[in-house]
Design a protein around this motif. Structure first.
Motif, mmCIF file in Angstrom:
data_model
loop_
_atom_site.group_PDB
_atom_site.id
_atom_site.type_symbol
_atom_site.label_atom_id
_atom_site.label_comp_id
_atom_site.label_asym_id
_atom_site.label_seq_id
_atom_site.Cartn_x
_atom_site.Cartn_y
_atom_site.Cartn_z
ATOM 1 N N VAL A 248 0.837 -1.203 0.000
ATOM 2 C CA VAL A 248 0.000 0.000 0.000
ATOM 3 C C VAL A 248 0.870 1.250 0.000
ATOM 4 O O VAL A 248 0.648 2.193 -0.775
ATOM 5 C CB VAL A 248 -0.959 0.012 1.209
ATOM 6 C CG1 VAL A 248 -1.614 1.377 1.356
ATOM 7 C CG2 VAL A 248 -2.033 -1.052 1.031
ATOM 8 N N ALA A 249 1.899 1.256 0.844
ATOM 9 C CA ALA A 249 2.818 2.398 0.871
ATOM 10 C C ALA A 249 3.521 2.554 -0.469
ATOM 11 O O ALA A 249 3.705 3.677 -0.965
ATOM 12 C CB ALA A 249 3.838 2.215 1.998
ATOM 13 N N ALA A 254 4.318 5.358 -5.479
ATOM 14 C CA ALA A 254 4.473 5.311 -6.930
ATOM 15 C C ALA A 254 3.526 6.296 -7.607
ATOM 16 O O ALA A 254 3.879 6.955 -8.590
ATOM 17 C CB ALA A 254 4.225 3.895 -7.436
ATOM 18 N N TRP A 255 2.307 6.399 -7.073
ATOM 19 C CA TRP A 255 1.332 7.338 -7.635
ATOM 20 C C TRP A 255 1.826 8.779 -7.482
ATOM 21 O O TRP A 255 1.745 9.579 -8.415
ATOM 22 C CB TRP A 255 -0.007 7.147 -6.943
ATOM 23 C CG TRP A 255 -1.049 8.130 -7.385
ATOM 24 C CD1 TRP A 255 -1.778 8.108 -8.533
ATOM 25 C CD2 TRP A 255 -1.453 9.313 -6.666
ATOM 26 N NE1 TRP A 255 -2.627 9.184 -8.589
ATOM 27 C CE2 TRP A 255 -2.449 9.948 -7.452
ATOM 28 C CE3 TRP A 255 -1.093 9.878 -5.451
ATOM 29 C CZ2 TRP A 255 -3.070 11.127 -7.060
ATOM 30 C CZ3 TRP A 255 -1.710 11.053 -5.053
ATOM 31 C CH2 TRP A 255 -2.684 11.668 -5.859
ATOM 32 N N ARG A 256 2.359 9.088 -6.323
ATOM 33 C CA ARG A 256 2.846 10.446 -6.079
ATOM 34 C C ARG A 256 4.049 10.776 -6.949
ATOM 35 O O ARG A 256 4.220 11.912 -7.405
ATOM 36 C CB ARG A 256 3.211 10.607 -4.604
ATOM 37 C CG ARG A 256 2.000 10.670 -3.676
ATOM 38 C CD ARG A 256 2.426 10.678 -2.232
ATOM 39 N NE ARG A 256 1.279 10.853 -1.338
ATOM 40 C CZ ARG A 256 1.316 10.666 -0.028
ATOM 41 N NH1 ARG A 256 2.461 10.276 0.545
ATOM 42 N NH2 ARG A 256 0.235 10.840 0.709
ATOM 43 N N GLU A 257 4.895 9.774 -7.176
ATOM 44 C CA GLU A 257 6.127 9.991 -7.939
ATOM 45 C C GLU A 257 5.953 9.731 -9.426
ATOM 46 O O GLU A 257 6.910 9.822 -10.191
ATOM 47 C CB GLU A 257 7.228 9.088 -7.365
ATOM 48 C CG GLU A 257 7.564 9.407 -5.918
ATOM 49 C CD GLU A 257 8.373 8.298 -5.249
ATOM 50 O OE1 GLU A 257 8.917 7.434 -5.978
ATOM 51 O OE2 GLU A 257 8.456 8.306 -4.007
ATOM 52 N N LYS A 258 4.717 9.387 -9.805
ATOM 53 C CA LYS A 258 4.390 9.137 -11.210
ATOM 54 C C LYS A 258 5.316 8.085 -11.833
ATOM 55 O O LYS A 258 5.900 8.279 -12.900
ATOM 56 C CB LYS A 258 4.442 10.443 -12.017
ATOM 57 C CG LYS A 258 3.396 11.465 -11.586
ATOM 58 C CD LYS A 258 3.472 12.722 -12.419
ATOM 59 C CE LYS A 258 2.307 13.665 -12.141
ATOM 60 N NZ LYS A 258 2.115 13.971 -10.715
#
Length: 266
Positions: A248-249, A254-258
């Motif tokens: 989850v982390a 990954a979403w935040r860092e694209k």
């Protein structure tokens, strides 16, 4: 990732792990992959290995030869539950894969040629059935004077009632095209494309977080027989369990860092 094969240890059922995809193959082509006692034992062991192997995220069930599975071996009562030749074999299989093993990893059946009796029961426990145009499906027990049991429990859960009864009460083979029409088959492909299509879909499934997949599948499976309040409570409990995982982390990071997430299954 290194490829791991257990074929030598399981001569009637091979198990191969590659890139988080476990391929379990029925390997008794000289007997049309009919299920005798030895094959049943090895098949159950292969599914248990898949269930317990944290490096195995998606499973593919397939078979060697021109017949996916000819059903239970009538010459070997250990291969099937029922009455053969006047002898009653009482061997419940509720802990086997085809009869109710609790397994929440994604599973795919890649079916070619005739899929009979025990074979159909087995693929009904898979999430996705990909079949070649040469496949057929049948429960012939009623033509031998015997009832179908696990298939009769499971098939109406997957198909409309009359479509399920078409297979169960006639004992006649259903074509791949008809099976796709009624929903028994998810995807229909040409014979020479079957293994590649199954592998491609398995690879697609490995792109998602494995623990989140298992939690989602378990919620879908368990809540089928729960009331609404109990279902939501169970689902929210599973959400909290999943939220504590490292994946989850990683997914949020990954979403935040694209970037693409690197799942670990932890």
């Amino acid at each position: 990732m290194l490829r791991r094969s257990y074929g030598a240890a399981m001569s009637l059922v091979t198990y191969e792990l590659d890139e988080h995809i476990a391929t379990i193959t029925l390997n008794r082509p000289e007997a049309r992959n009919a299920i005798n006692g030895a094959l049943r034992k090895e098949l159950n062991a292969a599914w248990e290995r898949f269930r317990d192997d944290e490096d195995a995220w998606v499973g593919i069930l397939t078979a060697n030869g021109n017949v996916f599975c000819a059903g239970g071996d009538l010459k070997d009562g250990e291969g099937a539950v029922g009455t053969f030749g006047g002898t009653f074999w009482e061997k419940p299989t509720i802990n086997s894969f085809e009869s109710g093993m609790e397994l929440f990893k994604p599973t795919i059946a890649a079916v070619h040629g005739p899929c009979v009796g025990y074979g159909v029961t087995g693929i009904l426990f898979c999430d996705f059935v990909i079949a070649s145009t040469a496949a057929t499906f049948s429960f012939p027990e009623v033509t031998l004077g015997m009832p179908t049991i696990v298939g009769a429990i499971r098939l109406p859960e997957r198909l409309r009632w009359a479509d399920a009864m078409e297979v169960l009460l006639t004992g006649q083979p259903m074509t791949a095209e008809r099976a796709k029409e009624v929903g028994l088959v998810w995807k229909l492909v040409e014979p020479d494309e079957l293994q590649a299509q199954a592998r491609s879909w398995a690879q697609t499934l490995t792109k998602a977080a494995p623990l989140a997949q298992r939690a989602t599948k378990e919620v879908a499976w368990r809540t089928a027989n729960m009331g609404w309040i109990e279902s939501v409570r169970f689902g929210e409990t599973m959400r909290k369990v999943a939220a504590a995982t490292e994946d989850v982390a990683e997914g949020i990071g990954a979403w935040r860092e694209k970037r693409k997430p690197q799942w670990r299954g932890h």
